[in-house]
Motif scaffolding. Structure first.
Motif: not given
Length: 254
Positions: A28, A31, A99, A106, A108, A121, A123, A182-185
């Motif tokens: 990552n 990322t 979600t 996050t 991100d 985001t 994702a 997952g998904s940078n969360l």
């Protein structure tokens, strides 16, 4: 099984866990907003040596125990993209997103607009404002995101800013209680209650890069690999010595 083999096995298990964490950090490096992880081990003393010739502290066997995985929330470097939808957080706050499993958090800030006009985001998770997801209209242009998260646009041919919402930023008194998904969360673990952030700011046109130091992580990977190899060789030598002893005992005349 002998104490030496058990101690060696406990160390191999922690080295494997450490390698998994280091490998995930390296994967990552690129990322946006990714936060590295660190492993924490501790000594576990077991009263396993029960022979009469062991007395006092010598009766205890020292094992290695995987205590926890810590999050490294140090800020990553900011990279200017000049994309009006990209935002980088200056401070220790997180963006709140929606979600299917509930609210998540996050760092991100590489955002975009989906087919429903929602700010999401990378994702695809809708970014939450004070009153829910932030939604744009088809005629919106010249998007501006202020440092406090207020999102304004010019609508159609109008020259007066229209407010589309205010990006919700939250922080945590005990961020180590956050659970990485997952998904940078992150999800809020037990005792991790989100509070509105009053000090963090958003920088429009920037993204926060990963805080992983590639040189440090590669060095750690080499150290873990060497330690695992040396330990495996030691345990193999111990096993060979036991096998040789058993074979020689078998050759002793009755």
């Amino acid at each position: 099984m002998e104490n030496m083999l058990l101690v060696g096995l406990s160390r191999q298990m922690t080295l494997q866990r450490q390698m998994d964490v280091v490998a995930n950090n390296i994967a990552n490096i690129n990322t946006s907003g990714f936060k590295a992880e660190r492993t924490m081990f501790e000594e576990y003393l077991s009263p396993g040596a029960r022979e009469d010739n062991f007395v006092g502290r010598d009766r205890r066997v020292s094992f290695v125990q995987d205590r926890a995985t810590m999050h490294d929330f140090a800020g990553g470097a900011l990279e200017q993209t000049k994309n009006p939808l990209d935002v980088a957080i200056d401070g220790n706050a997180f963006l709140a997103v929606q979600t299917p499993n509930g609210e998540r958090y996050t760092r991100d800030g590489g955002l975009q607009i989906n087919s429903q006009g929602q700010l999401v985001t990378a994702a695809g998770a809708p970014v939450l404002g004070a009153n829910g997801p932030i939604v744009f209209q088809q005629t919106d242009h010249d998007i501006n995101i202020s440092q406090d998260g207020t999102v304004t646009v010019l609508e159609g041919i109008n020259r007066i800013d229209s407010v589309r919402g205010k990006i919700r930023m939250v922080n945590f008194a005990q961020p180590q209680r956050l659970v990485k998904e997952g998904s940078n969360l992150f999800s809020a673990g037990p005792g991790a209650n989100p509070q509105p952030s009053t000090t963090s700011k958003l920088n429009q046109g920037f993204i926060e890069k990963s805080n992983v130091n590639s040189v440090v992580e590669m060095t750690r990977m080499i150290d873990v690999t060497r330690a695992y190899t040396e330990l495996s060789n030691m345990l193999q030598s111990q096993g060979d010595a036991r096998r040789t002893a058993i074979e020689k005992l078998a050759d002793v005349p009755a």
